[in-house]
Design a protein around this motif. Structure first.
Motif, PDB file in Angstrom:
ATOM      1  N   PRO A   1       0.802  -1.224   0.000  1.00 26.46           N
ATOM      2  CA  PRO A   1       0.000   0.000   0.000  1.00 26.46           C
ATOM      3  C   PRO A   1       0.835   1.274   0.000  1.00 26.46           C
ATOM      4  N   SER A   2       0.189   2.348  -0.440  1.00 25.34           N
ATOM      5  CA  SER A   2       0.729   3.681  -0.196  1.00 25.34           C
ATOM      6  C   SER A   2       0.185   4.145   1.145  1.00 25.34           C
ATOM      7  N   LEU A   3       0.639   5.270   1.626  1.00 29.46           N
ATOM      8  CA  LEU A   3       0.111   5.862   2.851  1.00 29.46           C
ATOM      9  C   LEU A   3      -0.531   7.198   2.516  1.00 29.46           C
ATOM     10  N   ARG A   4      -1.774   7.381   2.959  1.00 27.63           N
ATOM     11  CA  ARG A   4      -2.504   8.622   2.700  1.00 27.63           C
ATOM     12  C   ARG A   4      -2.729   9.391   3.998  1.00 27.63           C
ATOM     13  N   PHE A   5      -2.749  10.707   3.867  1.00 26.20           N
ATOM     14  CA  PHE A   5      -3.032  11.594   4.989  1.00 26.20           C
ATOM     15  C   PHE A   5      -4.530  11.870   5.030  1.00 26.20           C
ATOM     16  N   LYS A   6      -5.101  11.793   6.220  1.00 23.89           N
ATOM     17  CA  LYS A   6      -6.533  12.033   6.391  1.00 23.89           C
ATOM     18  C   LYS A   6      -6.820  13.539   6.414  1.00 23.89           C
ATOM     19  N   VAL A   7      -7.477  13.997   5.385  1.00 26.49           N
ATOM     20  CA  VAL A   7      -7.792  15.427   5.287  1.00 26.49           C
ATOM     21  C   VAL A   7      -9.002  15.752   6.159  1.00 26.49           C
ATOM     22  N   LYS A   8      -8.924  16.884   6.844  1.00 28.80           N
ATOM     23  CA  LYS A   8     -10.047  17.320   7.663  1.00 28.80           C
ATOM     24  C   LYS A   8     -11.245  17.674   6.789  1.00 28.80           C
ATOM     25  N   GLU A   9     -12.433  17.572   7.373  1.00 37.29           N
ATOM     26  CA  GLU A   9     -13.628  17.965   6.638  1.00 37.29           C
ATOM     27  C   GLU A   9     -13.627  19.463   6.361  1.00 37.29           C
ATOM     28  N   ARG A  10     -13.108  20.226   7.283  1.00 36.60           N
ATOM     29  CA  ARG A  10     -13.074  21.674   7.106  1.00 36.60           C
ATOM     30  C   ARG A  10     -11.673  22.171   7.454  1.00 36.60           C
ATOM     31  N   PHE A  11     -11.156  23.039   6.597  1.00 35.31           N
ATOM     32  CA  PHE A  11      -9.836  23.601   6.834  1.00 35.31           C
ATOM     33  C   PHE A  11      -9.850  25.043   6.352  1.00 35.31           C
ATOM     34  N   PRO A  12      -9.304  25.973   7.140  1.00 35.29           N
ATOM     35  CA  PRO A  12      -9.367  27.379   6.743  1.00 35.29           C
ATOM     36  C   PRO A  12      -8.570  27.665   5.481  1.00 35.29           C
ATOM     37  N   GLY A  13      -8.955  28.723   4.775  1.00 36.24           N
ATOM     38  CA  GLY A  13      -8.214  29.134   3.597  1.00 36.24           C
ATOM     39  C   GLY A  13      -6.902  29.798   3.997  1.00 36.24           C
ATOM     40  N   PHE A  14      -6.241  30.405   3.030  1.00 34.80           N
ATOM     41  CA  PHE A  14      -4.979  31.076   3.322  1.00 34.80           C
ATOM     42  C   PHE A  14      -4.854  32.313   2.440  1.00 34.80           C
TER      43      PHE A  14
ATOM     44  N   GLY B   1      -4.277  36.729  -3.423  1.00 34.78           N
ATOM     45  CA  GLY B   1      -5.182  37.164  -2.364  1.00 34.78           C
ATOM     46  C   GLY B   1      -5.769  35.999  -1.593  1.00 34.78           C
ATOM     47  N   PRO B   2      -6.954  36.165  -1.007  1.00 33.76           N
ATOM     48  CA  PRO B   2      -7.561  35.092  -0.193  1.00 33.76           C
ATOM     49  C   PRO B   2      -7.904  33.869  -1.052  1.00 33.76           C
ATOM     50  N   ILE B   3      -7.506  32.715  -0.571  1.00 42.23           N
ATOM     51  CA  ILE B   3      -7.787  31.452  -1.267  1.00 42.23           C
ATOM     52  C   ILE B   3      -8.663  30.593  -0.367  1.00 42.23           C
ATOM     53  N   GLU B   4      -9.803  30.200  -0.874  1.00 45.55           N
ATOM     54  CA  GLU B   4     -10.700  29.328  -0.127  1.00 45.55           C
ATOM     55  C   GLU B   4     -10.365  27.869  -0.405  1.00 45.55           C
ATOM     56  N   ILE B   5     -10.513  27.040   0.600  1.00 49.14           N
ATOM     57  CA  ILE B   5     -10.272  25.608   0.454  1.00 49.14           C
ATOM     58  C   ILE B   5     -11.565  24.937   0.016  1.00 49.14           C
ATOM     59  N   ASN B   6     -11.532  24.272  -1.141  1.00 46.92           N
ATOM     60  CA  ASN B   6     -12.730  23.586  -1.619  1.00 46.92           C
ATOM     61  C   ASN B   6     -12.368  22.219  -2.184  1.00 46.92           C
ATOM     62  N   GLY B   7     -13.076  21.777  -3.180  1.00 39.03           N
ATOM     63  CA  GLY B   7     -12.958  20.411  -3.678  1.00 39.03           C
ATOM     64  C   GLY B   7     -11.567  19.958  -4.049  1.00 39.03           C
ATOM     65  N   TYR B   8     -10.747  20.860  -4.610  1.00 38.33           N
ATOM     66  CA  TYR B   8      -9.461  20.405  -5.104  1.00 38.33           C
ATOM     67  C   TYR B   8      -8.530  19.953  -3.990  1.00 38.33           C
ATOM     68  N   ALA B   9      -8.791  20.396  -2.749  1.00 42.10           N
ATOM     69  CA  ALA B   9      -7.916  20.000  -1.649  1.00 42.10           C
ATOM     70  C   ALA B   9      -8.631  19.145  -0.614  1.00 42.10           C
ATOM     71  N   SER B  10      -9.804  18.677  -0.960  1.00 43.64           N
ATOM     72  CA  SER B  10     -10.621  18.004   0.047  1.00 43.64           C
ATOM     73  C   SER B  10     -10.421  16.495   0.099  1.00 43.64           C
ATOM     74  N   SER B  11      -9.612  15.935  -0.785  1.00 46.19           N
ATOM     75  CA  SER B  11      -9.435  14.485  -0.774  1.00 46.19           C
ATOM     76  C   SER B  11      -8.120  14.098  -0.113  1.00 46.19           C
ATOM     77  N   ASP B  12      -8.130  12.928   0.553  1.00 45.76           N
ATOM     78  CA  ASP B  12      -6.940  12.416   1.220  1.00 45.76           C
ATOM     79  C   ASP B  12      -5.815  12.242   0.195  1.00 45.76           C
ATOM     80  N   PHE B  13      -4.596  12.585   0.589  1.00 47.02           N
ATOM     81  CA  PHE B  13      -3.488  12.568  -0.376  1.00 47.02           C
ATOM     82  C   PHE B  13      -2.344  11.683   0.105  1.00 47.02           C
ATOM     83  N   VAL B  14      -1.546  11.241  -0.831  1.00 48.56           N
ATOM     84  CA  VAL B  14      -0.445  10.316  -0.566  1.00 48.56           C
ATOM     85  C   VAL B  14       0.735  11.058   0.044  1.00 48.56           C
TER      86      VAL B  14
END
Length: 298
Positions: free
Chosen positions: A131-144, A150-163
């Motif tokens: 297996p690979s190892l994936r990081f568990k992404v939080k359901e909600r994470f603040p933007g930056f 300027g302000p970047i909102e966190i949405n679908g592109y960063a919402s999936s668990d990643f390797v």
């Protein structure tokens, strides 16, 4: 362009510039690629305060020599229960009916297939696949706040668990750069907008590892007249090819400064001459369209 703009940003603020060879993917990395990077940057007139050849307090500056640091970070994440084994291939992810739409910098977004496997299910899958190892992404994470976009909102592109570690044992880019930037005291990261979706993921790792993140700035991509990303492999725009054509480094630097709006007209300049002219406010926020006429001015 990334190296020039990043260098100008740091030099205009009196900062130190760090050169790091990101060769963690040993299957694709070759020493002559690294040698070519050093040669091209030097030829353009760029220098650095820390790096593989310059040394520094936080070396080594070659990722393949820093694997123990990545292993320690991985152990820390594992101890917090933030990782899980994933047995999915890229084809499995694409075929999953629950897969989120879209692609990230790493490929298709992951639907979380292996996140809730039972121990017996994991043992069964482990018989036939590493297996690979994936990081568990939080359901909600603040933007930056991005220093260019300027302000970047966190949405679908960063919402999936990643390797964070691939099935072949290679540590993922996301983990390696977070560990290295923190260890090297990096305060500012200046890179292309194609890596924008990596930033939320890296911020999650900074938080989990209790590290201080740098400031991020993402500059727009260069596009051809049809709106496609400019491919240096097909446009003859690599530094090596331009040098072989007899184009001077001052011409290249001036052209890059012109197309990105740092100067109002095409001139031949050295990187040092551009330092007092650099301002983040001049860096465009939208993709830069390059017509054949503009490309032919190189």
């Amino acid at each position: 362009m990334a190296a020039l703009l990043s260098w100008l940003q740091l030099r205009s603020q009196g900062g130190a510039f760090v050169l790091r060879m990101e060769d963690v993917d040993t299957g694709r990395s070759r020493q002559h690629f690294a040698d070519s990077i050093v040669h091209d940057l030097t030829w353009l007139g760029l220098d650095w305060d820390e790096g593989p050849d310059a040394g520094g307090h936080a070396g080594p500056y070659v990722q393949s020599q820093r694997l123990e640091l990545y292993r320690e970070a991985l152990d820390k994440l594992q101890a917090q229960g933030l990782l899980y084994s994933c047995y999915c291939s890229r084809a499995d992810i694409l075929a999953a009916p629950s897969a989120p739409h879209g692609l990230s910098a790493e490929g298709p977004l992951y639907p979380g297939t292996c996140r809730h496997l039972s121990q017996s299910e994991q043992q069964l899958k482990a018989r036939t696949k590493t297996p690979s190892l994936r990081f568990k992404v939080k359901e909600r994470f603040p933007g930056f706040q991005d220093d260019i976009l300027g302000p970047i909102e966190i949405n679908g592109y960063a919402s999936s668990d990643f390797v964070v570690r691939r099935a072949d044992g290679i540590y993922a880019y996301q983990l390696a750069v977070v560990v290295d930037d923190a260890a090297m005291g990096i305060t500012d990261v200046f890179r292309g907008a194609d890596l924008l979706d990596s930033t939320p993921r890296q911020l999650m790792l900074y938080e989990a590892l209790e590290l201080t993140p740098p400031r991020f700035a993402h500059f727009p991509l260069l596009l051809d007249e049809k709106g496609n990303r400019l491919a240096k492999r097909t446009q003859g725009l690599s530094i090596r090819e331009l040098r072989q054509r007899g184009v001077s480094p001052r011409r290249i630097v001036g052209w890059l400064a012109w197309i990105t709006g740092l100067i109002g007209s095409l001139q031949e300049l050295s990187p040092q001459e551009l330092i007092p002219l650099f301002s983040m406010e001049h860096v465009p926020k939208e993709p830069v369209m390059l017509t054949p006429d503009v490309l032919n001015l190189l």
